[in-house]
Design an enzyme around this catalytic site. Structure first.
Site, PDB file in Angstrom:
ATOM      1  N   HIS A  13      59.788 -59.546  28.182  1.00 34.93           N
ATOM      2  CA  HIS A  13      60.715 -60.646  27.884  1.00 34.93           C
ATOM      3  C   HIS A  13      61.733 -60.932  28.981  1.00 34.93           C
ATOM      4  O   HIS A  13      62.508 -61.870  28.864  1.00 34.93           O
ATOM      5  CB  HIS A  13      61.452 -60.386  26.570  1.00 34.93           C
ATOM      6  CG  HIS A  13      62.520 -59.332  26.682  1.00 34.93           C
ATOM      7  ND1 HIS A  13      62.238 -58.016  26.788  1.00 34.93           N
ATOM      8  CD2 HIS A  13      63.862 -59.435  26.743  1.00 34.93           C
ATOM      9  CE1 HIS A  13      63.371 -57.331  26.888  1.00 34.93           C
ATOM     10  NE2 HIS A  13      64.371 -58.177  26.876  1.00 34.93           N
TER      11      HIS A  13
HETATM   12  N1  UDP Z   1      61.953 -53.925  19.370  1.00 28.56           N
HETATM   13  C1  UDP Z   1      61.641 -54.200  18.052  1.00 28.56           C
HETATM   14  N2  UDP Z   1      60.599 -55.049  17.807  1.00 28.56           N
HETATM   15  C2  UDP Z   1      59.868 -55.633  18.794  1.00 28.56           C
HETATM   16  C3  UDP Z   1      60.207 -55.334  20.140  1.00 28.56           C
HETATM   17  C4  UDP Z   1      61.267 -54.493  20.394  1.00 28.56           C
HETATM   18  O1  UDP Z   1      62.266 -53.675  17.128  1.00 28.56           O
HETATM   19  O2  UDP Z   1      58.950 -56.402  18.489  1.00 28.56           O
HETATM   20  C5  UDP Z   1      63.090 -53.025  19.635  1.00 28.56           C
HETATM   21  C6  UDP Z   1      62.776 -51.845  20.499  1.00 28.56           C
HETATM   22  O3  UDP Z   1      62.246 -50.785  19.732  1.00 28.56           O
HETATM   23  C7  UDP Z   1      64.110 -51.511  21.107  1.00 28.56           C
HETATM   24  C8  UDP Z   1      64.776 -52.866  21.236  1.00 28.56           C
HETATM   25  O4  UDP Z   1      64.069 -53.734  20.363  1.00 28.56           O
HETATM   26  O5  UDP Z   1      64.885 -50.701  20.243  1.00 28.56           O
HETATM   27  C9  UDP Z   1      64.712 -53.352  22.629  1.00 28.56           C
HETATM   28  O6  UDP Z   1      65.117 -54.652  22.675  1.00 28.56           O
HETATM   29  P1  UDP Z   1      64.679 -55.669  23.833  1.00 28.56           P
HETATM   30  O7  UDP Z   1      63.444 -55.184  24.463  1.00 28.56           O
HETATM   31  O8  UDP Z   1      64.678 -57.020  23.201  1.00 28.56           O
HETATM   32  O9  UDP Z   1      65.924 -55.631  24.818  1.00 28.56           O
HETATM   33  P2  UDP Z   1      66.346 -54.700  26.039  1.00 28.56           P
HETATM   34  O10 UDP Z   1      66.306 -53.284  25.557  1.00 28.56           O
HETATM   35  O11 UDP Z   1      65.441 -54.973  27.174  1.00 28.56           O
HETATM   36  O12 UDP Z   1      67.750 -55.131  26.341  1.00 28.56           O
END
Ligand code: UDP
Length: 364
Positions: free
Chosen positions: A208
Site C-alpha cells: 500500500h
Molecule cells: N492489517 C489488517 N488487515 C489487513 C492488512 C493489514 O488488520 O488486511 C493490519 C496488520 O496486521 C498490521 C496493520 O494492519 O497490524 C498494518 O497496517 P498498514 O500496513 O496499513 O500500515 P503500516 O504499518 O504500513 O503503517
C-alpha cells in the site's frame, strides 16, 4: 483526573491505540480518554472492524475527513482538531505513528500549548520522498514526550538532538497487540478454512505504500514477481492499491488470490500460517517476526533495521520481477529456527509504560 485526547485515523493506529486504550480503562476514574477519529480510513473493513474486534470504545468525535490530498486532509484535520481541543482542554494529546492524522494532531495541540505525546517515535527511513517520513520527523520535533519502540529509534532521535527525559524507550505497542489479541485470533478466526489455505502453503502479501502503488511500473513488477514465483499468493488488498490496479488496467495473475482487507484477527492467522510474508507495510514486517515467519520487504529501505540485521527480513529490488521471485523462494527456504530471537521490541508491556508515564508526568 487526567484528560487525554487520542487522535487516530488509520488502520495501524487503531491497532496500536487498542492496547493503550485498554490500559487507560483499567485505570478507572483516574484517567479519561477521549477518542478522536479523523476519518482518514473510513471503509468498514479499514476502520469499523477494528473498533468491534479490538474492543476500542466508539470515538467521541468523528471528524469525517478522508479522501483528499495530503494537504487538504492535513489542513482540514488541524482546523477540526483545534476546535475539539479548545472545547475539551485536555492534559495530553496522544498521537501514533506517522500518518497525516499524527502530524495534524501534534500541530494543532502544540499551537495551543497542549502537551503532545508520540507513540512510535524515532523511526526513520531517511527517504524524504515518503509522506510518512515527513510526518514522523515533524511530529518528533514537536512532541513533549516521545515513546520509542527500539534502540535504533533512540539513536535516530539523538542524532537530531532529541535526548533526555523527554524520550522514553518503552518497546513496541504492536508487540503487546500481537500477544494480547493473538490468542483471540486463534479462537475466533475462520479465515484459513474459508480460503482453503494449508499451513505454510502460501505467501501472504500486502502492498500500500505510495512508492509502489502510484508507480505503474513498480506495481507491474510486483505482480510479475509474484506470478514468476509460482506460489499461491493471498493478497488482502488495500483500497488504494485496488484503485491503482484499476486506473492502470493491470491484470491479476492466476496464482494471486486478491481478497478485501481483513480484520486484525484474520490477519494474524494469515500471517502465522504463511510460508513467507511479502509486504511494504511497516507493521506487517514486525508481525512477521512476532509470528516467526520470514519476511520479504518490497522496498529499498526499512525503518525496522534490526529485523534485516537479524536475518528475519530481506529487502528486495522492486524494479526486477526475477529478483522478487528469487527472493521469495530464498525467504521460503530460510530456517527461521536458526535465526536469533530478538528482544528489541520490549516485553509486551509497552502500553503500560506509556500510560504510567503520561499519568506520572501530569501528576508531578
Ligand atoms: N492489517 C489488517 N488487515 C489487513 C492488512 C493489514 O488488520 O488486511 C493490519 C496488520 O496486521 C498490521 C496493520 O494492519 O497490524 C498494518 O497496517 P498498514 O500496513 O496499513 O500500515 P503500516 O504499518 O504500513 O503503517
Amino acid at each position: 483526573m487526567i484528560k487525554i485526547i487520542t487522535i487516530i485515523g488509520a488502520r495501524p493506529q487503531f491497532i496500536k491505540a487498542a492496547v493503550v486504550s485498554k490500559t487507560f480503562r483499567e485505570r478507572g476514574s483516574s484517567v479519561r480518554e477521549i477518542i478522536v477519529h479523523t476519518g482518514q480510513h473510513y471503509d468498514t473493513n479499514m476502520s469499523d472492524v477494528f473498533f468491534a474486534e479490538l474492543g476500542i470504545p466508539k470515538p467521541d468525535y468523528h471528524l469525517g475527513i478522508g479522501g483528499g490530498t495530503h494537504g487538504q486532509n492535513t489542513g482540514r484535520m488541524i482546523e477540526k482538531i483545534e476546535a475539539v481541543l479548545l472545547r475539551e482542554q485536555p492534559d495530553w494529546v496522544l498521537v501514533y505513528g506517522d500518518t497525516d492524522s499524527t502530524l495534524a494532531g501534534a500541530l494543532a495541540a502544540s499551537k495551543l500549548h497542549i502537551a503532545v505525546a508520540h507513540v512510535e517515535a524515532g523511526l526513520r527511513s531517511f527517504n524524504r520522498r515518503m509522506p510518512e517520513e515527513i510526518n514522523r520527523v515533524l511530529t518528533d520535533h514537536i512532541a513533549d514526550l516521545l515513546f520509542t519502540p527500539t534502540h535504533a529509534a533512540m539513536a535516530n532521535l539523538a542524532k537530531e538532538g532529541i535526548t533526555g527525559n523527554r524520550v522514553r524507550q518503552v518497546g513496541d505497542v504492536m508487540y503487546d497487540a500481537a500477544l494480547y489479541y493473538g490468542e483471540k485470533a486463534a479462537r475466533c478466526s475462520r479465515i484459513l478454512t474459508a480460503l482453503n489455505l494449508s499451513d505454510k502453503g502460501y505467501v501472504l502479501a500486502t502492498v500500500h505504500r505510495a512508492e509502489n502503488t502510484d508507480d505503474q511500473q513498480r506495481l507491474q513488477v510486483i505482480l510479475n514477481g509474484f506470478a514468476a514465483s509460482g506460489r499461491r499468493v493471498v493478497w488482502p488488498m488495500h483500497p488504494r492499491t485496488r484503485q491503482r490496479l484499476e486506473d492502470f488496467a493491470l491484470a491479476i495473475p492466476g496464482n494471486i488470490s486478491v481478497i478485501d482487507p481483513v480484520g486484525y484477527l484474520d490477519m494474524v492467522m494469515l500471517e502465522r500460517q504463511a510460508a513467507v510474508i511479502a509486504t511494504d507495510s511497516g507493521g506487517v514486517q514486525k508481525e512477521a517476526f512476532f509470528h516467526r515467519v520470514p519476511c520479504l520487504t518490497l522496498r529499498d529501505e526499512t525503518e525496522w533495521v534490526e529485523l534485516v540485521a537479524g536475518g528475519w527480513n530481506r529487502l528486495t529490488d522492486v524494479t526486477n520481477p526475477k529478483t522478487i521471485s528469487r527472493d521469495l523462494l530464498v525467504c521460503e527456504q530460510c530456517a527461521v529456527e536458526t535465526l536469533p530471537v530478538l528482544d528489541c521490541y520490549g516485553r509486551g508491556d509497552s502500553a503500560l509504560s506509556v500510560v504510567e508515564a503520561l499519568l506520572k508526568e501530569k501528576a508531578e
